[in-house]
Design an enzyme around this catalytic site. Structure first.
Site, mmCIF file in Angstrom:
data_model
loop_
_atom_site.group_PDB
_atom_site.id
_atom_site.type_symbol
_atom_site.label_atom_id
_atom_site.label_comp_id
_atom_site.label_asym_id
_atom_site.label_seq_id
_atom_site.Cartn_x
_atom_site.Cartn_y
_atom_site.Cartn_z
ATOM 1 N N ASP A 32 0.880 -1.164 0.000
ATOM 2 C CA ASP A 32 0.000 0.000 0.000
ATOM 3 C C ASP A 32 0.923 1.222 0.000
ATOM 4 O OD1 ASP A 32 -2.075 1.772 0.053
ATOM 5 O OD2 ASP A 32 -3.113 0.852 1.751
HETATM 6 C C1 BGC Z 1 -5.001 3.378 0.100
HETATM 7 C C2 BGC Z 1 -5.087 2.428 -1.076
HETATM 8 C C3 BGC Z 1 -4.881 3.199 -2.355
HETATM 9 C C4 BGC Z 1 -3.549 3.921 -2.302
HETATM 10 C C5 BGC Z 1 -3.257 4.732 -3.535
HETATM 11 C C6 BGC Z 1 -3.741 4.211 0.072
HETATM 12 O O1 BGC Z 1 -3.747 5.195 1.057
HETATM 13 O O2 BGC Z 1 -5.046 2.646 1.302
HETATM 14 O O3 BGC Z 1 -6.324 1.790 -1.090
HETATM 15 O O4 BGC Z 1 -4.943 2.325 -3.444
HETATM 16 O O5 BGC Z 1 -3.562 4.810 -1.185
HETATM 17 O O6 BGC Z 1 -4.085 5.842 -3.590
#
Ligand code: BGC
Length: 729
Positions: free
Chosen positions: A226
């Site tokens: 993530d």
């Molecule tokens: C979120 C993800 C997301 C990523 C990119 C993160 O903060 O938890 O779900 O895909 O950011 O935006």
């Protein structure tokens, strides 16, 4: 076209290491001199959010579909596959190779801030939806990304929290949806979560990434972090992470040092780099040029919104009467609440609003009622005056981004207090009210029960929500959405009420497998609206349930016994009569949605999968079926079972643990493999149930029996016999 293995051989160590982290927030590195392009990843899950221009949330226009919680409420996997395929097509047009979705985390608590971005409280329904979603996206040559692996069921301290989850709970409730989607649809990528699981950060957790994801589930795609989830870069790559996101990299040197000093082997490095090259290869080979038909996608968004809305209550004033005047109350009628806050926030291509959709069908007047969370004297007066003037009132309420978004958990399940006060005043003026809720997850509705004679949960319905509402409320389509999560009477009834969201360090999943309806149904607790529930403008009758063991097919007749066409969701729950480890009263194991004309009957067949009767047997460390009797229950919700039958299952797996000397006398007497031994010994030494010490003995560990022989009144010879026969030396 390049071959990943050949390219890998041509790279030097720096180039390999560079590939393991993004170029920037949304792109991977390419290798120009070898003709390897940079590819683009971008958020979903309910549409493509291709970042554009300045500002975090500026993105290219794209079709905004209903959020995942709403998708699940359609219970229509074919429709969701179509939706995902439309998203895949838009990805192709925008040059996106991987869509960062679907989110398949669970809903331990209704307060989970991202519950709107996840499908359901039920792992089977979540897995079924996720699997079709992945299939749809990837049918367009675009990779899907199952996220967030794993134990990411809250937003509070999401970067730091340690989810403490026992293995059975982890497997049955939180890994199961990943497993189903991986088994059935082979997603290109999986995203590791921010949080720790049982003391180790998800992105450097070898139990999660190696034992479960690779070895148990056979995942062969790429594992990315993530955004910002990589703490110890070397440890992450060592334990199974392929790609760190976002870039640019700031710790390549750490990896190079680790390779230098042998902390990490070249072989591990190569296996991670190969996954990145394979992903780039897949996206390059699947690139094609498409011309998206946005009108068709908008219509699809409306269709999904129609199928997802759940009619919770109907006093008889729905469908609305087109020939009578209507007062539409609420800011959301002109400024729709159609998606949640955070990384999934998109720019709609074509946003429909309820006011326009209603005006094209009937005589409609509008009052704003509230602005966000505020009702002023003036907006209240205006709404009440409108309610007095019209024959029918439709009041739109719900959450705002300030109440429901990625980044924080909800503090309660209620509608905004000011909206409730507005509703009360409107109801006093005109009790012919229909209330529509826009929110991404389960709500408490008891506060409005007396003022909402008819009530619909419209979720966060995407860009087609306004038009969908008009079609539903005017009866052009009969509601067919069913709750993908239980609405408890009050938050306090939820099994995680005391434990969610944990302390500063840990969040302990001590409710185990008993979440959602698994808890409420086992506990026989009344709920406001059960899992799987939803009304229609017609009704259905069930008959002739049968089960064919060889094909695992559950078959039942369903008849539309009303006057209008409508769709029914046939739900199959399994109840295990007896199990070695405790199980919930019932679990969803199959479903099908059928459209029926008035008077029409269809024989509906639902095939149960190989996991339908199985559960995770902790001491075997695997899912297994246990011999015994199971009840197959078929109904319209977890609390509305129409037909059921019992079946007998023979399993050749011994699911019981063999009692040892560390178990109790009672354990030995309850198990048919040890009972004869103990009974025989007790009989020989004359220690029978009428002995005054017998009852007390039951709770002793076998090892303690020897110590208590004097109390059993045995002769020396008898005690030697007992010690010898039971091996108590
Ligand atoms: C979120 C993800 C997301 C990523 C990119 C993160 O903060 O938890 O779900 O895909 O950011 O935006």
């Amino acid at each position: 076209m390049f071959d990943p293995v050949t390219i890998l051989k041509q790279l030097n160590q720096e180039e390999k290491v560079r590939l393991l982290c993004g170029l920037d927030a949304w792109h991977l590195h390419g290798i120009e001199h070898l003709g390897i392009p940079s590819i683009t990843l971008t958020d979903g899950p309910h549409g493509v959010r291709l970042a554009q221009g300045q500002g975090v949330f500026n993105s290219a226009d794209a079709t905004v579909f209903p959020v995942e919680a709403a998708m699940a409420a359609t219970w229509n996997v074919g429709l969701i596959k179509g939706l995902a395929s439309a998203i895949g097509e838009e990805c192709q047009q925008l040059g996106v190779s991987v869509l960062l979705g679907p989110g398949v985390n669970g809903k331990r608590s209704p307060l989970g801030g991202r519950n709107f971005e996840y499908f359901s409280e039920d792992p089977y329904l979540t897995g079924a939806m996720a699997s079709k979603f992945v299939e749809g996206v990837q049918s367009q040559g675009v990779g899907a990304c199952l996220k967030h692996f794993a134990g990411n069921e809250q937003e509070t301290r999401r970067f730091l929290i340690n989810s403490v989850i026992d293995e059975r709970t982890l497997q049955e409730m939180y890994i199961a949806p990943f497993a189903k989607a991986i088994r059935e649809s082979r997603p290109w990528t999986v995203m590791g979560a921010y949080n720790s699981v049982n003391g180790q950060f998800s992105c450097q957790n070898s139990h999660l990434l190696q034992d479960i994801l690779r070895d148990q589930l056979g995942f062969d795609g790429l594992v990315m972090s993530d955004w910002g989830a990589v703490g110890d870069k070397v440890a992450c790559h060592q334990q199974g992470l392929d790609l760190e996101m976002p870039g640019p990299a700031d710790r390549d040197q750490q990896l190079l040092n680790a390779l230098d000093n042998g902390e990490m082997s070249e072989a591990v490095l190569d296996s991670r780099v190969l996954k990145v090259l394979e992903l780039i290869h897949k996206s390059v080979t699947h690139k094609r040029s498409v011309q998206v038909d946005f009108e068709r996608h908008h219509e699809l968004a409306i269709e999904v919104a129609c199928e997802s809305a759940v009619l919770l209550k109907n006093c008889g004033n729905l469908p609305l009467d087109k020939s009578r005047s209507i007062g539409l109350i609420g800011q959301f009628a002109k400024h729709p609440r159609f998606q949640g806050g955070g990384s999934s926030h998109m720019t709609p291509k074509h946003l429909s609003n309820a006011f326009e959709a209603f005006c094209s069908r009937a005589e409609v007047s509008w009052a704003i009622g509230y602005e966000d969370l505020e009702v002023t004297d003036e907006t209240l007066r205006e709404a009440v005056a409108l309610a007095k003037r019209v024959d029918q009132v439709v009041l739109l309420t719900g959450t705002t981004d300030a109440l429901e978004s990625e980044g924080f958990d909800r503090s309660n399940m209620r509608l905004p207090e000011a909206h409730i006060e507005l509703l009360k005043a409107v109801y006093q003026a005109n009790s012919n009210v229909v209330v529509v809720m826009y929110a991404g997850s389960a709500m408490e509705t008891r506060q409005i029960d007396d003022y909402a004679p008819s009530l619909m949960h419209a979720w966060l319905p995407g860009e087609g929500g306004g038009e969908a509402l008009a079609r539903l409320l005017f009866g052009e389509v009969s509601p067919s959405g069913k709750l993908s999560e239980t609405f408890p009477i009050r938050l306090e009834h939820n099994p995680t009420y005391e434990s969610f969201p944990g302390n500063k360090v840990d969040t302990i999943y001590n409710e185990g497998i008993f979440t959602g309806y698994r808890y409420y149904d086992t506990k026989k607790l009344p709920v406001q609206y059960p899992f799987g529930y939803g009304l229609s403008y017609t009704s259905f009758a069930y008959s002739d349930l049968s089960y064919e063991a060889s094909s695992r097919e559950v078959t039942v007749n369903v008849t539309n016994i009303g006057d209008v066409a409508g769709a029914e969701v046939v739900q199959v729950y399994i109840h295990d009569e007896y199990s070695t480890l405790r199980r919930p009263d019932q679990e969803l194991k199959g479903f099908a949605k059928v459209m029926l004309q008035p008077g029409e009957t269809q024989r509906v067949s639902i095939t149960l999968d190989e996991q339908a009767f199985a559960y995770f047997i902790t001491h075997l460390q695997r899912f297994a079926e246990e011999s015994g009797r199971f009840e197959i229950r078929v109904g319209s919700s977890s609390r509305d079972i129409h037909e059921s039958l019992w079946i007998e299952l023979e399993s050749d797996i011994e699911c019981r643990e063999m009692p040892t000397l560390n178990d109790t006398v009672e354990d030995w007497l309850q198990d048919d493999r040890t009972r004869p031994i103990l009974e025989e010994v007790f009989a020989q030494v004359g220690f029978t149930t009428d002995h005054s010490f017998y009852g007390l003995t039951l709770g002793f560990p076998m090892t303690l029996l020897k110590k208590f022989i004097p109390m059993m009144g045995l002769t020396e010879q008898q005690s030697e016999y007992l010690i010898d026969k039971l091996g108590l030396e």
